[in-house]
Design a protein around this motif. Structure first.
Motif, PDB file in Angstrom:
ATOM      1  N   GLU A   1       0.841  -1.183   0.000  1.00 40.97           N
ATOM      2  CA  GLU A   1       0.000   0.000   0.000  1.00 40.97           C
ATOM      3  C   GLU A   1       0.881   1.240   0.000  1.00 40.97           C
ATOM      4  O   GLU A   1       1.951   1.248   0.616  1.00 40.97           O
ATOM      5  CB  GLU A   1      -0.915   0.022   1.223  1.00 40.97           C
ATOM      6  CG  GLU A   1      -1.998  -1.017   1.200  1.00 40.97           C
ATOM      7  CD  GLU A   1      -2.926  -0.914   2.411  1.00 40.97           C
ATOM      8  OE1 GLU A   1      -2.567  -0.247   3.403  1.00 40.97           O
ATOM      9  OE2 GLU A   1      -3.997  -1.509   2.356  1.00 40.97           O
ATOM     10  N   THR A   2       0.422   2.268  -0.704  1.00 38.96           N
ATOM     11  CA  THR A   2       1.167   3.519  -0.757  1.00 38.96           C
ATOM     12  C   THR A   2       0.251   4.678  -0.370  1.00 38.96           C
ATOM     13  O   THR A   2      -0.977   4.570  -0.452  1.00 38.96           O
ATOM     14  CB  THR A   2       1.737   3.771  -2.164  1.00 38.96           C
ATOM     15  OG1 THR A   2       0.671   3.826  -3.106  1.00 38.96           O
ATOM     16  CG2 THR A   2       2.723   2.701  -2.559  1.00 38.96           C
ATOM     17  N   GLU A   3       0.880   5.749   0.035  1.00 34.91           N
ATOM     18  CA  GLU A   3       0.156   6.974   0.359  1.00 34.91           C
ATOM     19  C   GLU A   3       0.685   8.068  -0.552  1.00 34.91           C
ATOM     20  O   GLU A   3       1.897   8.197  -0.734  1.00 34.91           O
ATOM     21  CB  GLU A   3       0.405   7.334   1.822  1.00 34.91           C
ATOM     22  CG  GLU A   3      -0.326   8.561   2.298  1.00 34.91           C
ATOM     23  CD  GLU A   3      -0.065   8.825   3.769  1.00 34.91           C
ATOM     24  OE1 GLU A   3       0.128  10.007   4.125  1.00 34.91           O
ATOM     25  OE2 GLU A   3      -0.033   7.862   4.542  1.00 34.91           O
ATOM     26  N   GLU A   4      -0.226   8.840  -1.134  1.00 36.21           N
ATOM     27  CA  GLU A   4       0.178   9.920  -2.029  1.00 36.21           C
ATOM     28  C   GLU A   4       0.355  11.211  -1.249  1.00 36.21           C
ATOM     29  O   GLU A   4      -0.501  11.581  -0.439  1.00 36.21           O
ATOM     30  CB  GLU A   4      -0.852  10.120  -3.138  1.00 36.21           C
ATOM     31  CG  GLU A   4      -0.874   9.006  -4.139  1.00 36.21           C
ATOM     32  CD  GLU A   4      -1.766   9.300  -5.336  1.00 36.21           C
ATOM     33  OE1 GLU A   4      -2.457  10.341  -5.350  1.00 36.21           O
ATOM     34  OE2 GLU A   4      -1.752   8.483  -6.256  1.00 36.21           O
TER      35      GLU A   4
ATOM     36  N   PHE B   1       2.887  15.965 -10.400  1.00 33.79           N
ATOM     37  CA  PHE B   1       2.852  14.604  -9.848  1.00 33.79           C
ATOM     38  C   PHE B   1       2.722  14.659  -8.333  1.00 33.79           C
ATOM     39  O   PHE B   1       2.838  15.724  -7.720  1.00 33.79           O
ATOM     40  CB  PHE B   1       4.102  13.825 -10.236  1.00 33.79           C
ATOM     41  CG  PHE B   1       5.368  14.372  -9.634  1.00 33.79           C
ATOM     42  CD1 PHE B   1       5.845  13.892  -8.418  1.00 33.79           C
ATOM     43  CD2 PHE B   1       6.096  15.360 -10.280  1.00 33.79           C
ATOM     44  CE1 PHE B   1       7.002  14.397  -7.858  1.00 33.79           C
ATOM     45  CE2 PHE B   1       7.255  15.875  -9.729  1.00 33.79           C
ATOM     46  CZ  PHE B   1       7.713  15.387  -8.511  1.00 33.79           C
ATOM     47  N   LYS B   2       2.479  13.483  -7.766  1.00 32.18           N
ATOM     48  CA  LYS B   2       2.442  13.306  -6.318  1.00 32.18           C
ATOM     49  C   LYS B   2       3.465  12.235  -5.961  1.00 32.18           C
ATOM     50  O   LYS B   2       3.678  11.288  -6.722  1.00 32.18           O
ATOM     51  CB  LYS B   2       1.063  12.868  -5.851  1.00 32.18           C
ATOM     52  CG  LYS B   2      -0.013  13.912  -6.070  1.00 32.18           C
ATOM     53  CD  LYS B   2      -1.347  13.401  -5.593  1.00 32.18           C
ATOM     54  CE  LYS B   2      -2.426  14.445  -5.839  1.00 32.18           C
ATOM     55  NZ  LYS B   2      -3.742  13.968  -5.402  1.00 32.18           N
ATOM     56  N   HIS B   3       4.084  12.372  -4.806  1.00 29.29           N
ATOM     57  CA  HIS B   3       5.008  11.347  -4.326  1.00 29.29           C
ATOM     58  C   HIS B   3       4.203  10.186  -3.759  1.00 29.29           C
ATOM     59  O   HIS B   3       3.227  10.394  -3.038  1.00 29.29           O
ATOM     60  CB  HIS B   3       5.915  11.912  -3.222  1.00 29.29           C
ATOM     61  CG  HIS B   3       6.817  13.007  -3.694  1.00 29.29           C
ATOM     62  ND1 HIS B   3       7.964  12.748  -4.399  1.00 29.29           N
ATOM     63  CD2 HIS B   3       6.730  14.352  -3.566  1.00 29.29           C
ATOM     64  CE1 HIS B   3       8.561  13.887  -4.681  1.00 29.29           C
ATOM     65  NE2 HIS B   3       7.832  14.883  -4.191  1.00 29.29           N
ATOM     66  N   LYS B   4       4.599   8.973  -4.089  1.00 28.53           N
ATOM     67  CA  LYS B   4       3.968   7.782  -3.521  1.00 28.53           C
ATOM     68  C   LYS B   4       4.925   7.162  -2.515  1.00 28.53           C
ATOM     69  O   LYS B   4       6.008   6.715  -2.880  1.00 28.53           O
ATOM     70  CB  LYS B   4       3.611   6.775  -4.610  1.00 28.53           C
ATOM     71  CG  LYS B   4       2.482   7.245  -5.483  1.00 28.53           C
ATOM     72  CD  LYS B   4       1.989   6.151  -6.374  1.00 28.53           C
ATOM     73  CE  LYS B   4       0.824   6.671  -7.200  1.00 28.53           C
ATOM     74  NZ  LYS B   4       0.223   5.615  -7.986  1.00 28.53           N
ATOM     75  N   ILE B   5       4.502   7.153  -1.261  1.00 30.96           N
ATOM     76  CA  ILE B   5       5.322   6.674  -0.160  1.00 30.96           C
ATOM     77  C   ILE B   5       4.791   5.305   0.287  1.00 30.96           C
ATOM     78  O   ILE B   5       3.589   5.161   0.522  1.00 30.96           O
ATOM     79  CB  ILE B   5       5.266   7.660   1.034  1.00 30.96           C
ATOM     80  CG1 ILE B   5       5.588   9.081   0.585  1.00 30.96           C
ATOM     81  CG2 ILE B   5       6.166   7.199   2.165  1.00 30.96           C
ATOM     82  CD1 ILE B   5       6.963   9.248  -0.006  1.00 30.96           C
ATOM     83  N   PRO B   6       5.665   4.294   0.415  1.00 31.82           N
ATOM     84  CA  PRO B   6       5.196   2.983   0.889  1.00 31.82           C
ATOM     85  C   PRO B   6       4.724   3.062   2.341  1.00 31.82           C
ATOM     86  O   PRO B   6       5.347   3.740   3.163  1.00 31.82           O
ATOM     87  CB  PRO B   6       6.425   2.087   0.756  1.00 31.82           C
ATOM     88  CG  PRO B   6       7.582   2.995   0.645  1.00 31.82           C
ATOM     89  CD  PRO B   6       7.094   4.306   0.130  1.00 31.82           C
TER      90      PRO B   6
END
Length: 146
Positions: free
Chosen positions: A39-42, A51-56
């Motif tokens: 799962e990631t959080e934007e 763009f948005k960063h996708k963090i695990p």
């Protein structure tokens, strides 16, 4: 040069730890749900709109689904009934083993702290000639490959 052949997916067994299961309780028609997703959080960066960063965030494991021909005297089903009918939840570890031609484990998935959340029996139909299939759906914390 030796040629590599991938293993077949029809030779496997399912071993429920801490349940006194008989030989017939390890045989299933199918196993599904050996999947893990990350799962990631934007997070939007200020001033950058492209763009948005996708963090695990965490790993996510779907339910494990086991199917087989219905057994009349099964310790696994007794365990399921205790959980589903009496709310006596007793999580167990499960090993799903992919076997080779000598019945030795090629790879083992260790499912940790599984317990049943659904048990169903296939439809009865007088116009069809097929086995009665029971399905057990389990939730669990995670699995690892041994």
């Amino acid at each position: 040069m030796e040629i590599y052949y991938p293993p077949v997916g029809f030779h496997f067994k399912v071993d429920f730890k801490n349940l006194s299961t008989k030989d017939k309780d390890i045989s299933f028609q199918s196993v599904s749900g050996l999947t893990v997703d990350l799962e990631t959080e934007e997070i939007a960066e200020g001033g950058e709109n492209r763009f948005k960063h996708k963090i695990p965030v965490r790993s996510k494991f779907p339910n494990l689904v086991l199917k087989r021909g219905m057994l009349m005297d099964s310790e696994v089903i007794k365990w399921c009934k205790k959980a589903l009918e009496n709310f006596e939840i007793e999580p167990v570890d499960i090993n799903v083993m992919l076997l080779d031609e000598n019945h030795e484990a090629l790879q083992t998935w260790n499912i940790v702290k599984a317990y049943p959340i659904k048990w169903s029996v296939g439809d009865f139909n007088a116009e069809e000639n097929k086995l009665v299939i029971e399905t057990i759906e389990l939730t669990y914390q995670y699995f690892n490959i041994v």
